[in-house]
Motif scaffolding. Sequence first.
Motif, PDB file in Angstrom:
ATOM      1  N   GLN A  18     -17.074  31.094 -69.234  1.00  0.00           N
ATOM      2  CA  GLN A  18     -16.616  30.595 -67.945  1.00  0.00           C
ATOM      3  C   GLN A  18     -15.221  29.986 -68.078  1.00  0.00           C
ATOM      4  O   GLN A  18     -14.849  29.462 -69.129  1.00  0.00           O
ATOM      5  N   PHE A  19     -14.475  30.025 -66.966  1.00  0.00           N
ATOM      6  CA  PHE A  19     -13.113  29.486 -66.924  1.00  0.00           C
ATOM      7  C   PHE A  19     -13.152  28.155 -66.178  1.00  0.00           C
ATOM      8  O   PHE A  19     -13.621  28.089 -65.035  1.00  0.00           O
ATOM      9  N   LEU A  20     -12.658  27.082 -66.807  1.00  0.00           N
ATOM     10  CA  LEU A  20     -12.798  25.736 -66.259  1.00  0.00           C
ATOM     11  C   LEU A  20     -11.474  25.174 -65.756  1.00  0.00           C
ATOM     12  O   LEU A  20     -10.427  25.333 -66.397  1.00  0.00           O
ATOM     13  N   PHE A  21     -11.526  24.527 -64.605  1.00  0.00           N
ATOM     14  CA  PHE A  21     -10.389  23.737 -64.131  1.00  0.00           C
ATOM     15  C   PHE A  21     -10.912  22.538 -63.364  1.00  0.00           C
ATOM     16  O   PHE A  21     -12.087  22.489 -62.993  1.00  0.00           O
ATOM     17  N   TYR A  22     -10.045  21.563 -63.141  1.00  0.00           N
ATOM     18  CA  TYR A  22     -10.448  20.296 -62.528  1.00  0.00           C
ATOM     19  C   TYR A  22      -9.551  19.980 -61.344  1.00  0.00           C
ATOM     20  O   TYR A  22      -8.365  20.312 -61.339  1.00  0.00           O
ATOM     21  N   THR A  23     -10.137  19.317 -60.352  1.00  0.00           N
ATOM     22  CA  THR A  23      -9.373  19.023 -59.139  1.00  0.00           C
ATOM     23  C   THR A  23     -10.093  17.958 -58.322  1.00  0.00           C
ATOM     24  O   THR A  23     -11.166  17.471 -58.707  1.00  0.00           O
ATOM     25  N   ASN A  24      -9.500  17.630 -57.187  1.00  0.00           N
ATOM     26  CA  ASN A  24     -10.115  16.714 -56.224  1.00  0.00           C
ATOM     27  C   ASN A  24     -11.054  17.525 -55.332  1.00  0.00           C
ATOM     28  O   ASN A  24     -10.618  18.442 -54.641  1.00  0.00           O
ATOM     29  N   TYR A  25     -12.342  17.196 -55.347  1.00  0.00           N
ATOM     30  CA  TYR A  25     -13.310  17.948 -54.557  1.00  0.00           C
ATOM     31  C   TYR A  25     -13.041  17.856 -53.051  1.00  0.00           C
ATOM     32  O   TYR A  25     -13.438  18.740 -52.293  1.00  0.00           O
ATOM     33  N   ALA A  26     -12.376  16.780 -52.627  1.00  0.00           N
ATOM     34  CA  ALA A  26     -12.118  16.584 -51.203  1.00  0.00           C
ATOM     35  C   ALA A  26     -10.809  17.227 -50.747  1.00  0.00           C
ATOM     36  O   ALA A  26     -10.476  17.185 -49.565  1.00  0.00           O
ATOM     37  N   SER A  27     -10.079  17.844 -51.685  1.00  0.00           N
ATOM     38  CA  SER A  27      -8.815  18.501 -51.331  1.00  0.00           C
ATOM     39  C   SER A  27      -9.078  19.746 -50.497  1.00  0.00           C
ATOM     40  O   SER A  27     -10.221  20.185 -50.326  1.00  0.00           O
ATOM     41  N   ARG A  28      -8.007  20.341 -49.988  1.00  0.00           N
ATOM     42  CA  ARG A  28      -8.170  21.566 -49.207  1.00  0.00           C
ATOM     43  C   ARG A  28      -8.845  22.656 -50.038  1.00  0.00           C
ATOM     44  O   ARG A  28      -9.754  23.343 -49.572  1.00  0.00           O
ATOM     45  N   LYS A  29      -8.421  22.784 -51.298  1.00  0.00           N
ATOM     46  CA  LYS A  29      -9.029  23.794 -52.146  1.00  0.00           C
ATOM     47  C   LYS A  29     -10.498  23.505 -52.387  1.00  0.00           C
ATOM     48  O   LYS A  29     -11.335  24.403 -52.373  1.00  0.00           O
ATOM     49  N   GLY A  30     -10.833  22.213 -52.601  1.00  0.00           N
ATOM     50  CA  GLY A  30     -12.217  21.846 -52.811  1.00  0.00           C
ATOM     51  C   GLY A  30     -13.080  22.138 -51.596  1.00  0.00           C
ATOM     52  O   GLY A  30     -14.208  22.634 -51.723  1.00  0.00           O
ATOM     53  N   GLN A  31     -12.559  21.851 -50.422  1.00  0.00           N
ATOM     54  CA  GLN A  31     -13.297  22.134 -49.193  1.00  0.00           C
ATOM     55  C   GLN A  31     -13.499  23.636 -49.004  1.00  0.00           C
ATOM     56  O   GLN A  31     -14.568  24.088 -48.571  1.00  0.00           O
ATOM     57  N   GLN A  32     -12.474  24.420 -49.340  1.00  0.00           N
ATOM     58  CA  GLN A  32     -12.601  25.864 -49.223  1.00  0.00           C
ATOM     59  C   GLN A  32     -13.651  26.411 -50.191  1.00  0.00           C
ATOM     60  O   GLN A  32     -14.462  27.269 -49.834  1.00  0.00           O
ATOM     61  N   ASP A  70     -16.170  24.824 -51.395  1.00  0.00           N
ATOM     62  CA  ASP A  70     -17.496  24.416 -50.925  1.00  0.00           C
ATOM     63  C   ASP A  70     -17.995  25.370 -49.839  1.00  0.00           C
ATOM     64  O   ASP A  70     -19.183  25.693 -49.768  1.00  0.00           O
ATOM     65  N   ALA A  71     -17.083  25.829 -48.988  1.00  0.00           N
ATOM     66  CA  ALA A  71     -17.461  26.706 -47.880  1.00  0.00           C
ATOM     67  C   ALA A  71     -17.643  28.145 -48.329  1.00  0.00           C
ATOM     68  O   ALA A  71     -18.470  28.880 -47.778  1.00  0.00           O
ATOM     69  N   ASN A  72     -16.867  28.549 -49.339  1.00  0.00           N
ATOM     70  CA  ASN A  72     -16.886  29.937 -49.803  1.00  0.00           C
ATOM     71  C   ASN A  72     -16.600  29.934 -51.306  1.00  0.00           C
ATOM     72  O   ASN A  72     -15.465  29.733 -51.707  1.00  0.00           O
ATOM     73  N   PRO A  73     -17.600  30.148 -52.139  1.00  0.00           N
ATOM     74  CA  PRO A  73     -17.421  29.994 -53.586  1.00  0.00           C
ATOM     75  C   PRO A  73     -16.701  31.135 -54.282  1.00  0.00           C
ATOM     76  O   PRO A  73     -16.490  31.077 -55.495  1.00  0.00           O
ATOM     77  N   TRP A  74     -16.299  32.190 -53.552  1.00  0.00           N
ATOM     78  CA  TRP A  74     -15.571  33.280 -54.187  1.00  0.00           C
ATOM     79  C   TRP A  74     -14.133  32.854 -54.463  1.00  0.00           C
ATOM     80  O   TRP A  74     -13.503  32.192 -53.642  1.00  0.00           O
TER      81      TRP A  74
END
Length: 213
Positions: free
Chosen positions: A73-87, A89-93
Amino acid sequence: MSLNLADIRQDYAKKELSPEDCLSDPVAQFQLWLQEAISAEVMEPTAMHVASVGADGRPSSRIVLLKGVEHGQFLFYTNYASRKGQQLDANPWIALTFFWPELERQVRIEGKVTRVAPEVSDAYFASRPYTSRLGAWASEQSTEIPSKAELVKRAAMFGVKFPLGVPRPAHWGGYAVVADRIEFWQGRPSRLHDRVQYTLNSDASWHKVRLAP
């Protein structure tokens, strides 16, 4: 002076690539290429273009740093509440793209993301510099702020709150990308580039083919 973008061209001729050259496991092949990029001192070899799509169907992309390749698996870290995190959450692709121009190479990875276990995020967060850990608390990523001074003020506030140890905020953590399609691209002369694509079979094996450029 006008700029004619159509006249900007770069021919590629450093190396070749064929399916026979590639390992049977594309993640292992990626790790091999990543090590070669690091050894070649490519600028930001772990930088990847991350594309996601939200509930509204609109794509969005940005550059993020890869922080691990573990258990395929490929790992990265971010803010879950950011725009990317929200996206996500809505669409995991998700789609990841690495470009190493010094080696005339590109890797494209497509698959699904899941959040990593909290203890994995905790371990990585603890390894970050103190100021970066404060920044994860101070920045409400992707939200509008009145000024840079406000962001600096928030960082200072959390510096007072956490003078020594900085715990990981619940809104910050990692994602693991499980790929089902990985493509390796090697630039070649006359735009006859080499492309090798792997797709995941239902039995978890990989199917490897050459693609037209």
